[in-house]
Every structure is written in structure tokens, then in C-alpha cells.
Design an enzyme around this catalytic site. Structure first.
Site, short mmCIF file in Angstrom:
data_model
loop_
_atom_site.label_atom_id
_atom_site.label_comp_id
_atom_site.label_asym_id
_atom_site.label_seq_id
_atom_site.Cartn_x
_atom_site.Cartn_y
_atom_site.Cartn_z
N HIS A 174 -7.02 0.73 -7.05
CA HIS A 174 -7.27 -0.10 -5.86
C HIS A 174 -7.96 -1.39 -6.31
O HIS A 174 -9.14 -1.60 -6.08
CB HIS A 174 -8.14 0.70 -4.89
CG HIS A 174 -8.18 0.16 -3.49
ND1 HIS A 174 -7.47 -0.96 -3.08
CD2 HIS A 174 -8.86 0.59 -2.38
CE1 HIS A 174 -7.71 -1.17 -1.79
NE2 HIS A 174 -8.55 -0.26 -1.34
N CYS B 189 -16.43 2.39 -0.45
CA CYS B 189 -15.31 1.50 -0.11
C CYS B 189 -14.95 1.59 1.37
O CYS B 189 -14.36 0.65 1.91
CB CYS B 189 -14.10 1.85 -0.97
SG CYS B 189 -13.56 3.55 -0.78
N ARG C 205 0.89 -1.18 0.00
CA ARG C 205 0.00 0.00 0.00
C ARG C 205 0.91 1.22 0.00
O ARG C 205 1.67 1.44 0.95
CB ARG C 205 -0.91 0.00 1.22
CG ARG C 205 -1.63 1.33 1.39
CD ARG C 205 -2.79 1.30 2.34
NE ARG C 205 -3.93 0.62 1.76
CZ ARG C 205 -5.20 0.85 2.13
NH1 ARG C 205 -5.49 1.73 3.05
NH2 ARG C 205 -6.19 0.19 1.55
N ARG D 104 -14.42 -8.00 1.14
CA ARG D 104 -12.98 -7.87 0.88
C ARG D 104 -12.25 -9.15 1.30
O ARG D 104 -11.33 -9.61 0.62
CB ARG D 104 -12.41 -6.67 1.66
CG ARG D 104 -12.93 -5.30 1.24
CD ARG D 104 -12.39 -4.89 -0.11
NE ARG D 104 -10.95 -4.92 -0.15
CZ ARG D 104 -10.16 -3.92 0.28
NH1 ARG D 104 -10.69 -2.81 0.73
NH2 ARG D 104 -8.84 -4.03 0.19
N GLN E 58 -10.03 -3.65 -3.88
CA GLN E 58 -11.34 -3.08 -3.56
C GLN E 58 -12.35 -3.43 -4.65
O GLN E 58 -13.47 -3.86 -4.37
CB GLN E 58 -11.22 -1.55 -3.45
CG GLN E 58 -12.52 -0.86 -3.11
CD GLN E 58 -13.00 -1.20 -1.71
OE1 GLN E 58 -12.26 -1.10 -0.75
NE2 GLN E 58 -14.25 -1.62 -1.58
N ASP F 237 -17.03 7.72 -2.63
CA ASP F 237 -15.79 7.57 -1.85
C ASP F 237 -15.44 8.96 -1.34
O ASP F 237 -16.02 9.96 -1.79
CB ASP F 237 -14.67 7.00 -2.77
CG ASP F 237 -13.34 6.76 -2.03
OD1 ASP F 237 -13.34 6.73 -0.78
OD2 ASP F 237 -12.30 6.64 -2.72
N1 CP Z 1 -11.43 0.30 1.60
C1 CP Z 1 -10.20 0.16 2.11
O1 CP Z 1 -9.23 -0.13 1.40
O2 CP Z 1 -10.11 0.38 3.45
P1 CP Z 1 -8.77 0.54 4.27
O3 CP Z 1 -8.13 1.83 3.83
O4 CP Z 1 -9.21 0.59 5.71
O5 CP Z 1 -7.87 -0.62 3.98
N1 NVA Z 2 -9.70 6.98 -2.23
C1 NVA Z 2 -9.39 6.59 -0.87
C2 NVA Z 2 -9.68 5.15 -0.68
C3 NVA Z 2 -9.40 4.62 0.70
C4 NVA Z 2 -9.68 3.15 0.82
C5 NVA Z 2 -7.94 6.90 -0.57
O1 NVA Z 2 -7.08 6.63 -1.42
O2 NVA Z 2 -7.65 7.42 0.51
#
Ligand code: CP
Ligand code: NVA
Length: 303
Positions: A129, A262, A102, A290, A132, A222
Site C-alpha cells: 500500500h 492506517c 485497488r 493522505r 499509505q 493495522d
Molecule cells: N487507509 C486506507 O487506505 O483507507 P481506505 O481503505 O478507506 O482507503
Molecule cells: N491491511 C488493510 C488495510 C486497509 C487500508 C487491508 O488490506 O484491508
């Protein structure tokens, strides 16, 4: 060896296979069955950004599949600072069987994968992502029996989550509508790639959330400010105000439409409490999925 850097890496058949596996692993879990298909396998998680769903669902998935996981997060991981990305990848991928990254910059996952000797999964970058989207497609399939032929209206920022979902919907034959303010639509590069690599679905962009939801099966939103964009928050809040998913927007959608997010949500910004907690919301079913989608992905990459 395969990676999952972007959902574009998977064919429609491969996505369908993963959704079938996810449904079967979910059913096994609901029957209370232990499915130890990854004994002795190790998943490495390297997270530059915070996470609840992605981290805990991957770690839980490994435990439930008979493997283990190791986590490094925040500054401790020092990816690209304490040690170069290629050096990190060449070392880490000898210890573990698959790595979830990540990261802030999408280029970091791509660079890591070039040097890794084990599969690499993108657990969120600033560009996309894909994990997701797999959970989301599983949820849409559970709700409507199939993804093909459905209309998913994403109200808000054309961001990482939106890009992956647009690709997933397109590959499985759904119509994806992005209703976003000027300046927050998909850019030309993404649209070119989508046209070149995705067949079967339809992608529409406009600025009109109220008109767009009229034939929605799913209304998705989102956060307006993603991780790494915090200094833009004030400006974004001003632009996205009319794109809140609230009761008055939902009233314009068909009664069967479902609301997805999400998570994490900024309640009171992109979505109201009433909608998040209302009877059309499936956000917690979606978050639960997930786990099952990622189990299928781990099985596919590691066996
Ligand atoms: N939706 C999602 O990826 O959540 P987190 O940021 O908590 O992993
Ligand atoms: N678009 C958001 C998604 C978090 C799961 C971000 O990147 O922070």
C-alpha cells in the site's frame, strides 16, 4: 513514464522530493490557495474493494488541482472478469491520464501497468500500500522533523501496509520493527527484496510487542484481518490477542511516542478506544495527510 506499484519503485531522493512537495501543497491548502496545476487532466479510479480515505482523497486531490476523476468500483468494473486485464488497461489508459487501482491480487496491478499507456498507481493490493506509506512518512516527518533515526514499531500483521511502511522507513533511514506472532512476519521473498533494494535503514522482526515498544517513536498498528481474508478472521483474532495496542502496551513506550493506524480501525480488536482517542494518537492527522501526499504524487506523475 513512471508508475507507483510498490514503494520500491521510488528512490530515497524521489520519496523525499514527494514529501517536500506534499508539505508545500499542504501549506498552500492551509492558506486557502487554489493550485490548479492539472487543468483538463483526468484520474481514473478502478476499485475492487471498498475505500474511504484512498478514494475520497484522490478524488478531492484532483478537484483541488483543477482536474477531474472518474470512478468504477465493485463488480461494475469487471476487471479480469467482464474484460481481461490487458484489454481493460489498453482501453482505459487512452481515456484517462493516470489510473489508481485497488485490487485483491497484486499481480493485477503489475499486469495492468504492463499494458497501460499512462501511469498506474497502486491504491492498495494484497501485497503493499505505497500511497499509505507516503502519507505515513509525511506524518512522521511532521511529528519528528525527520524520518531518519526514528524507530517505528509495527505491532500486528506483517501485511500490505507493514511492507510499504518498512520499505519507506528503510529508504529514509529509520529503524522498522515488526512485532508479530509466529506465522505473520515478513516472508523470505520480501526480506530478500528488501535487502537487495533498501539501504540505510534497519529491519527487525520479533514476537515481543511489550519489549519492542520500549524505544519506539511510533507505534503503528493495522487490522488483524485485511480485506480478502475475512474467512480467516476467527483464527487471526485468536493469534493476535496479545498484540492489541492498548493502554498497558502504551505505558511501556516513551512518553513522546505517537500511535499511528492506517484506518479503518476495528476498535476493541487491534486498538482500544482509549488509545485511538488518547493524546498520543495521531491517526486523524495521518489520515488527512493522505490527501497532501497523493497531490504530490499526482503532480509528479502528471506534469
Ligand atoms: N487507509 C486506507 O487506505 O483507507 P481506505 O481503505 O478507506 O482507503
Ligand atoms: N491491511 C488493510 C488495510 C486497509 C487500508 C487491508 O488490506 O484491508
Amino acid at each position: 513514464m513512471r508508475h507507483l506499484i510498490d514503494l520500491l519503485d521510488l528512490s530515497a531522493d524521489e520519496i523525499t522530493h514527494l514529501l517536500d512537495e506534499a508539505a508545500s501543497l499542504k501549506a498552500a491548502r492551509q492558506r486557502g490557495e487554489y493550485v490548479p496545476i492539472l487543468p483538463g487532466r483526468v484520474l481514473g479510479l478502478i476499485f475492487e474493494k471498498p475505500s474511504l480515505r484512498t478514494r475520497v482523497s484522490f478524488e478531492t486531490a484532483m478537484a483541488q488541482l483543477g482536474g477531474v476523476s472518474v470512478f468504477q468500483g465493485g463488480k461494475e468494473c469487471g476487471l479480469g472478469s467482464r474484460e481481461s486485464v490487458p484489454d481493460f488497461a489498453r482501453v482505459m489508459s487512452q481515456y484517462v491520464d493516470t489510473v489508481v487501482l485497488r485490487v485483491y491480487k497484486h499481480a493485477t496491478v503489475e499486469e495492468f501497468a504492463r499494458y497501460s499507456t499512462c501511469p498506474v498507481i497502486n491504491g492498495l493490493s494484497d501485497y503493499c500500500h505505497p500511497c499509505q506509506a507516503l502519507g505515513d512518512l509525511l506524518t512522521v516527518r511532521e511529528l519528528f522533523g525527520a524520518v531518519a533515526g526514528r524507530t517505528v514499531v509495527f505491532v500486528g500483521d506483517g501485511n500490505n501496509v507493514a511492507r510499504s511502511l518498512a520499505v519507506g522507513c528503510g529508504k529514509l533511514g529509520a529503524r522498522f520493527v515488526l512485532a508479530a506472532p509466529d506465522g505473520y512476519h515478513f516472508d523470505e521473498d520480501f526480506l530478500r527484496t528488501y535487502k537487495a533494494k533498501v539501504t540505510g535503514g534497519e529491519l527487525v522482526q520479533n514476537g515481543d510487542a511489550r519489549h519492542s515498544v520500549g524505544d519506539a517513536d511510533v507505534i503503528y498498528t493495522d487490522v488483524w484481518t485485511s480485506m480478502g481474508q475475512e474467512e480467516e478472521r476467527e483464527r487471526r483474532n485468536a493469534h493476535f490477542g496479545p498484540y492489541q495496542v492498548n493502554e498497558s502496551l502504551l505505558a511501556l513506550a516513551p512518553a513522546h511516542a505517537r500511535v499511528m493506524h492506517c484506518l479503518p480501525a476495528h476498535r476493541g480488536e487491534e486498538v482500544t478506544d482509549g488509545v485511538m482517542d488518547g493524546k498520543q494518537s495521531v491517526v486523524f492527522q495521518q489520515a488527512g495527510n493522505r490527501l497532501h501526499a497523493q497531490k504530490a504524487l499526482l503532480k509528479w506523475l502528471m506534469t
